[in-house]
Design a protein around this motif. Structure first.
Motif, short mmCIF file in Angstrom:
data_model
loop_
_atom_site.label_atom_id
_atom_site.label_comp_id
_atom_site.label_asym_id
_atom_site.label_seq_id
_atom_site.Cartn_x
_atom_site.Cartn_y
_atom_site.Cartn_z
N ARG A 219 0.79 -1.26 0.05
CA ARG A 219 -0.02 -0.01 0.02
C ARG A 219 0.81 1.47 0.03
O ARG A 219 0.44 2.34 -0.37
CB ARG A 219 -1.06 -0.20 0.93
N GLY A 220 2.03 1.09 0.57
CA GLY A 220 2.81 2.45 0.66
C GLY A 220 4.19 2.32 -0.37
O GLY A 220 4.79 3.34 -0.60
N LEU A 221 4.02 1.27 -1.24
CA LEU A 221 5.11 1.44 -2.31
C LEU A 221 4.99 2.42 -3.45
O LEU A 221 3.94 2.72 -3.99
CB LEU A 221 4.82 -0.03 -3.16
N ALA A 222 6.09 3.10 -3.68
CA ALA A 222 6.08 4.42 -4.62
C ALA A 222 6.70 3.85 -5.94
O ALA A 222 7.62 2.82 -6.06
CB ALA A 222 6.80 5.31 -4.15
N TRP A 223 6.29 4.51 -7.07
CA TRP A 223 6.83 4.28 -8.34
C TRP A 223 8.33 4.46 -8.35
O TRP A 223 9.09 3.82 -9.21
CB TRP A 223 6.02 5.14 -9.52
N ALA A 239 2.30 2.14 4.57
CA ALA A 239 1.14 2.80 4.97
C ALA A 239 0.46 1.84 6.23
O ALA A 239 0.14 0.74 6.05
CB ALA A 239 -0.06 2.91 3.82
N ASP A 240 0.29 2.67 7.31
CA ASP A 240 -0.45 2.09 8.34
C ASP A 240 -2.02 1.89 8.06
O ASP A 240 -2.34 2.25 6.98
CB ASP A 240 -0.12 2.72 9.61
N ARG A 241 -2.58 1.64 9.10
CA ARG A 241 -4.26 1.54 9.13
C ARG A 241 -4.93 2.66 9.01
O ARG A 241 -6.10 2.83 8.66
CB ARG A 241 -4.82 0.42 10.19
N TYR A 242 -4.05 3.80 9.10
CA TYR A 242 -4.85 5.10 9.13
C TYR A 242 -4.44 5.50 7.83
O TYR A 242 -4.64 6.93 7.47
CB TYR A 242 -4.36 5.90 10.38
N ASN A 243 -4.00 4.91 6.89
CA ASN A 243 -3.35 5.18 5.74
C ASN A 243 -2.22 6.34 5.72
O ASN A 243 -1.91 7.37 4.67
CB ASN A 243 -4.43 5.71 4.91
N ALA A 244 -1.48 6.41 6.64
CA ALA A 244 -0.18 7.16 7.08
C ALA A 244 0.81 6.76 6.60
O ALA A 244 1.04 5.52 6.99
CB ALA A 244 -0.07 7.73 8.51
N PHE A 296 0.17 1.15 -6.06
CA PHE A 296 -1.16 0.81 -6.05
C PHE A 296 -2.16 1.55 -5.17
O PHE A 296 -2.73 1.13 -4.21
CB PHE A 296 -1.28 -0.86 -5.19
N PRO A 297 -2.62 2.72 -5.67
CA PRO A 297 -3.48 3.60 -4.97
C PRO A 297 -5.07 3.39 -5.26
O PRO A 297 -5.22 2.40 -6.04
CB PRO A 297 -2.98 4.99 -5.57
N ASN A 298 -5.72 4.05 -4.64
CA ASN A 298 -7.07 4.11 -4.90
C ASN A 298 -7.44 4.95 -6.18
O ASN A 298 -6.56 5.36 -7.02
CB ASN A 298 -8.02 4.19 -3.65
N GLY A 299 -8.75 4.99 -6.37
CA GLY A 299 -9.08 5.79 -7.79
C GLY A 299 -8.60 7.22 -7.75
O GLY A 299 -8.77 7.93 -8.59
N GLU A 304 -4.58 3.13 -0.78
CA GLU A 304 -5.80 2.07 -0.84
C GLU A 304 -6.22 1.49 0.65
O GLU A 304 -5.05 1.20 1.27
CB GLU A 304 -5.43 1.07 -1.88
N SER A 305 -7.24 1.39 0.96
CA SER A 305 -7.50 0.54 2.24
C SER A 305 -7.28 -0.88 2.19
O SER A 305 -7.58 -1.40 1.04
CB SER A 305 -9.02 0.96 2.80
N LEU A 306 -6.87 -1.41 3.31
CA LEU A 306 -6.60 -2.75 3.17
C LEU A 306 -7.84 -3.40 3.18
O LEU A 306 -8.07 -4.67 2.73
CB LEU A 306 -6.07 -3.32 4.69
#
Length: 410
Positions: A219-223, A239-244, A296-299, A304-306
């Motif tokens: 969830r935190g992987l950057a290009w 990215a933690d569960r708060y998306n930080a 792998f972001p959201n739209g 993106e949330s787990l």
């Protein structure tokens, strides 16, 4: 120092007790009352030793567990711990520790009191794993209080040497080993999952399978950390569960993982259509400026949330692939309702570990324990071996053992 009896009357009722009377290290007279003489004498003996060693803290100079807990939370915040970690600590303190022993002053904590506390957590339905986490937090609270001069001994950590080895072994036996086909997807199941991947979940779940990265790392992987030329990705954040977005779970979590050629091709294709992050800026034509950021972001280009990854990606993919189990629920035709067999992303990480461990002959990579540890980002080889040691190929083959025995006898 002395221990003497005391008698007093409350509302016409006479009470009897014992008082330990002593002078603390600051020259102040202190009194502590007990119901039983033996408890008073035991305290007096311990206090005398602590005063002589210069480490005694009188109950009046100490603080409660709840106060120590608040100091501990603030210390963790100052240390820069992630919001999700602080929230977990807060739950341990507010939901489990404070209601039971928050009012108790630190010097009054004893092994007997803490054993009763553990029993109460168990009776309240708390899992063994949760009780262990709460006790670790309590030990950390007292350790922080020790550094601040509010406590002399850490009763929690003293208790770790009292029979906990047998308890840990029993817990490990109850948990059992990870089993292929139950906890770890089989190669055939993974092949079916790969064949059923659709849409934007395809690159994400394929990466999980071939790299073993944690869900938070995906969830935190950057290009910027994906090197197509070298066929590798550098895990630098999660990215933690708060998306930080923050640092990896441990120092070992900061690592480079290889990307097989088929996965590189899928990621190249995905990069062309991957949602971009809005920078909040405008170009010369007044249009929003967007850039590629997360893989792998959201739209909206954000984390993106787990829950979405599992409920909209992993579970539906398994249902299409036929990687399912029957539930106790019956449909309108009287047949068992099917559900996805694996309910968490860690199952794919477990598969990757087994793939790394299995011999080349068995379709794996045949890596050594140390190499598996480095690929998975475990902070210690002990974690790797405790989790996956049973998957490594055993060298004590029966035929080899027979030949060795024959050599000894011959």
């Amino acid at each position: 120092m002395s221990v003497r009896p005391r008698t007093w009357t409350t509302k016409g009722v006479e009470h009897h007790g014992w008082v330990a009377d002593y002078v603390d290290g600051n020259g102040n007279r202190q009194r502590k009352q007990f119901k039983l003489k033996r408890d008073a004498m035991a305290f007096e003996k311990r206090a005398a030793t602590e005063v002589a060693d210069g480490v005694h803290i009188a109950a009046g100079d100490s603080i409660t567990v709840q106060q120590a807990g608040e100091d501990w939370i603030k210390a963790k915040q100052r240390a820069g711990r992630e919001q999700a970690t602080i929230a977990q600590y807060r739950q341990h303190l507010d939901l489990h520790i404070n209601p039971a022993i928050g009012h108790v002053k630190l010097p009054a904590l004893t092994p007997v009191l803490l054993s009763k506390f553990e029993d109460e957590l168990h009776d309240a339905g708390r899992s063994t794993a949760m009780i262990k986490k709460v006790m670790v937090s309590l030990g950390s609270i007292i350790a922080n209080a020790q550094k601040r001069g509010h406590a002399v001994r850490n009763v929690v950590r003293d208790m770790r040497g009292l029979g906990n080895g047998a308890d840990a072994r029993a817990e490990k036996r109850a948990r059992g080993k990870l089993r292929v086909g139950t906890d770890i997807p089989t190669p055939d199941e993974v092949k079916a999952i790969l064949g059923a991947l659709r849409g934007h979940w395809r690159p994400l779940l394929m990466t999980a399978i071939f790299t073993g990265m944690r869900a938070s790392e995906l969830r935190g992987l950057a290009w910027a950390d994906v090197d197509f030329a070298k066929g590798q990705a550098h895990v630098r954040q999660r990215a933690d569960r708060y998306n930080a977005i923050g640092r990896p779970k441990s120092e070992a979590g900061d690592r480079v993982v290889p990307l097989p050629a088929p996965l590189v091709n899928v990621l190249r294709e995905w990069r062309l259509v991957c949602p971009k992050k809005d920078t909040g800026k405008r170009d010369a034509n007044g249009e929003p400026v967007k850039v590629l950021d997360l893989v792998f972001p959201n739209g909206q280009g954000k984390v993106e949330s787990l829950g979405n990854i599992i409920n909209r990606g992993l579970v539906p993919t398994q249902m299409r692939a036929g990687v399912t189990v029957e539930t106790a629920e019956i449909d309108e035709d009287g047949k068992p309702v099917l559900a996805a067999k694996y309910t968490g992303m860690h199952a794919l990480r477990h598969f990757n570990a087994s793939w790394l461990i299995n011999s080349v002959k068995a379709g794996g990579l045949g890596l050594s324990p140390k190499e598996v540890q480095e690929r998975l980002g475990h902070s210690s080889i002990v974690i790797t071996m405790n989790t996956y040691s049973h998957l490594f190929e055993r060298l004590d083959d029966g035929s080899e053992m027979s030949a060795a025995a024959a050599a000894l006898l011959g």
